[in-house]
Enzyme design. Structure first.
Site, PDB file in Angstrom:
ATOM      1  N   ASP A 105       0.822  -1.207   0.000  1.00 56.38           N
ATOM      2  CA  ASP A 105       0.000   0.000   0.000  1.00 56.38           C
ATOM      3  C   ASP A 105       0.860   1.262   0.000  1.00 56.38           C
ATOM      4  OD1 ASP A 105      -2.889   0.834   0.441  1.00 56.38           O
ATOM      5  OD2 ASP A 105      -1.926   1.906   2.091  1.00 56.38           O
ATOM      6  N   GLU A 114       1.949  -0.313  -4.753  1.00 67.74           N
ATOM      7  CA  GLU A 114       0.975   0.683  -5.212  1.00 67.74           C
ATOM      8  C   GLU A 114       1.739   1.995  -5.320  1.00 67.74           C
ATOM      9  OE1 GLU A 114      -3.216   2.763  -3.959  1.00 67.74           O
ATOM     10  OE2 GLU A 114      -1.688   2.356  -2.472  1.00 67.74           O
TER      11      GLU A 114
HETATM   12  C1  NOJ Z   1      -4.461   2.854  -0.869  1.00 66.75           C
HETATM   13  C2  NOJ Z   1      -5.528   1.845  -0.650  1.00 66.75           C
HETATM   14  O1  NOJ Z   1      -5.709   1.106  -1.805  1.00 66.75           O
HETATM   15  C3  NOJ Z   1      -6.754   2.613  -0.226  1.00 66.75           C
HETATM   16  O2  NOJ Z   1      -7.898   1.811  -0.195  1.00 66.75           O
HETATM   17  C4  NOJ Z   1      -6.474   3.235   1.107  1.00 66.75           C
HETATM   18  O3  NOJ Z   1      -7.540   4.090   1.465  1.00 66.75           O
HETATM   19  C5  NOJ Z   1      -5.190   4.059   1.098  1.00 66.75           C
HETATM   20  N1  NOJ Z   1      -4.132   3.444   0.373  1.00 66.75           N
HETATM   21  C6  NOJ Z   1      -4.697   4.271   2.495  1.00 66.75           C
HETATM   22  O4  NOJ Z   1      -4.216   3.059   3.023  1.00 66.75           O
END
Ligand code: NOJ
Ligand code: CA
Length: 600
Positions: A246, A300
């Site tokens: 993440d 990500e």
């Molecule tokens: C990215 C995640 O995919 C999302 O769902 C989340 O709200 C944020 N990061 C914070 O963790």
């Protein structure tokens, strides 16, 4: 060069055939141990696999409480195996107060009570392995929950040994402010308002890029890094096969935390990403953790450009295997505002992927996830006339572009956006916070806000899976699902689609099988042959003598199309509408028609 590649294709072909027979003879899948180089790429299981994302809260409820859970996922593993996906990415399943649906973790070694127990997790993992699939889990370590014991300790006193696990700063004195302070700098939160929260206990502010209940961890503290590496090993030692990480490019903060400039405030992700120690911390993680296991990692990569991508994924750097770049999926948005886009702009992004990522840098392909609206509603046409054809076209594209494909749950059924009517229909903290910040302050009209949110809300993708035509789409036996099921579940559901050989689900199956058996669709070069066409996306995938042509009509109109340049079709390997047309100089494509040709 071509001959060289052709020779390599011959070397690798048997290994791919072998991969097919694994499934038939029930031998566990092996990592690509043969160490083959294919078209210049090091072959790897995670390059060949198709990944399927499960958002556990919305996948399948096993006990009637209206919340999806781990036994629910286990009960649907045959469905996933049949689809042909080889890796499951599980969104967070850890103990959490759910300020952000599990992306706020209270205990990294405990399963969320609503989702089940550690025994349920172990059963899920065993079921996945039994079916020769793999599991990657979500690593959410830019921040934790404010209810994590580290933060509870950290906020208790400036002298706590955990104080430096998070990012604390004194405020700027301001007698006019109710607390006597202003935040330490002008950083905004992704979820509206300041990224700083004043804590009356110790009269300092802590940093939270996301919700107030998601304090950012201080990666400059070696103890924090050691804790993270330990918790990663805890799950890897259980047998998980890697991580989706993440917002991982945000872990290293700028020295001194200076104010962002007005220019930087226009693109906060970019300003927060790629901090001074990001590469160092990823390499340290790789040395301490990943290097010791046969795992895959996908970051990500909020705020990372295609230009910067190789600096993270080039395999000689030993950081991550892959990242998600958001240029394509966010082409329809300017900040939080929905906007129109053109096909040449979209295709230019994939051309840029191809030019920026060379054989050392592997790519991902995805156009949906739990943070984005439904695939068919945003990139296809979800009207009754074209939903099926356009969902199949998108499947053709996702599974034939270059990179590891990621399918989001329900897209294999052509699930659509939800007909939201009022702010009360939404669950997402991002939507609710922005409503308070923009609508309740009169900055944006309620009507305009909702019209936009209907297109882009994350809740579109979070409505429960539609398993059958019974109440609540068969997602739960309880009276109510945690988020309303899309009312179109009677027409769009897994039971119907499994029974229909011509369904979207069965088209995904065929397309996944085609990719599995076609080295050119995995390791082949990518070449866009119609970059300017506003309705047709046509590209080649080439591996030595093996040439495939993908032709997609991304419009709701029929298009006559002639391909110049002397390319000749040998066979149609798949199409979403029945066709026998093989003369490439005279093609009549129907609305949302997709074809893959093998060329002479
Ligand atoms: C990215 C995640 O995919 C999302 O769902 C989340 O709200 C944020 N990061 C914070 O963790
Ligand atoms: Ca449940």
């Amino acid at each position: 060069m071509n001959l060289y590649r052709a020779a390599l294709a011959l070397i690798v072909a048997p290994s791919l055939l072998l991969a097919v027979s694994y499934a038939q003879t029930a031998t566990p899948p092996q990592p690509s141990a043969h160490n083959a180089i294919v078209n210049g790429y090091q072959s790897q299981w995670w390059k060949e696999a198709v990944v399927y994302q499960v958002y556990p809260r919305s996948f399948k409820d096993s006990n009637g409480d209206g919340i999806g859970d781990l036994p629910g996922i286990t009960s649907k593993l045959d469905y996933l195996q049949k689809l042909g996906v080889k890796v499951i990415w599980l969104s967070p399943h850890f103990d959490s107060p759910n300020a952000d649906n599990g992306y706020d973790i209270r205990d990294y070694r405990k399963v969320m009570t609503e989702f089940g127990t550690m025994a349920d997790f172990d059963a899920l993992l065993a079921g996945i392995k039994q079916r020769h699939m793999r599991l990657i889990i979500d690593l959410v370590v830019n921040h934790s929950s404010d209810e994590h014991k580290w933060f509870v300790e950290s906020r208790s006193s400036k002298d706590s040994p955990y104080r430096d696990y998070y990012i604390w700063r004194p405020g700027k004195p301001n007698t006019a402010s109710p607390t006597g302070f202003d935040p330490p700098n002008n950083y905004p939160s992704f979820f509206s308002g300041s990224a700083w929260q004043y804590d009356p206990g110790t009269k300092e502010y802590y940093l939270h890029y996301f919700a107030v209940k998601q304090p950012d961890l201080n990666w400059d503290n070696p103890k924090v890094r050691a804790e993270v590496f330990d918790l990663m090993k805890f799950w890897l030692d259980k047998g998980v096969d890697g991580f989706r990480m993440d917002v991982i490019p945000l872990i290293s903060k700028r020295a001194g935390l200076p104010d962002l400039t007005p220019e930087e405030l226009k693109n906060v992700s970019k300003a927060y990403a790629n901090g001074p120690h990001m590469h160092e911390y990823l390499q340290e993680m790789n040395r301490n953790v990943m290097a010791k296991y046969d795992v895959m990692t996908v970051g990500e990569a909020l705020g990372i450009s295609l230009q910067q991508t190789p600096s993270i994924v080039d395999d000689r750097r030993h950081e991550l295997n892959m990242i998600f770049n958001f240029d394509a999926i966010r082409i329809n948005r300017e900040g939080r505002q929905w906007k129109s886009w053109t096909l040449p702009e979209f295709k230019a992004i994939y051309a840029e992927h191809a030019s920026k990522l060379d054989v050392q840098s592997w790519d991902t392909v995805f156009l949906s996830n739990h943070d984005n609206p439904r695939l068919v509603s945003s990139f296809g046409d979800d009207s009754p006339a074209f939903r099926v054809a356009s969902a199949k076209l998108l499947a053709t594209m996702l599974l034939s572009l270059r990179g590891t494909p990621f399918i989001y749950q329900g897209d294999e059924l052509g699930m659509t956006n939800y007909p939201f009517k009022a702010i009360g229909d939404f669950d997402d903290i991002e939507a609710k916070n922005a409503y308070k910040a923009d609508v309740l302050t009169g900055k944006v009209s309620e009507q305009a806000y909702l019209a936009n949110l209907r297109h882009m809300s994350r809740d579109n993708a979070r409505t429960p899976m539609q398993w059958d035509g019974s109440a609540n789409g068969g997602f739960t036996t309880g009276p109510k699902a945690w988020l309303a099921v899309n009312p179109n579940y009677k027409e769009i559901n897994a039971k119907e689609e499994l029974a229909d050989p011509d369904s979207i689900y069965n088209y995904y199956r065929r397309m996944i099988a085609l990719r599995d058996h076609t080295p050119a669709l995995i390791y082949g070069d990518y070449k866009d042959i119609e970059p300017q066409n506003t309705r047709i996306f046509a590209y080649l995938r080439i591996l030595g003598q093996e040439k495939y042509l993908v032709i997609l009509n991304l419009s709701s109109d029929p298009v006559s199309y002639s391909l110049l340049g002397g390319l000749k079709a040998r066979t149609i390997v798949i199409s979403n509408l029945p066709t026998a047309e093989k003369d490439l100089s005279n093609l009549k494509l129907r609305a949302w028609e997709a074809r893959v040709y093998k060329l002479e």
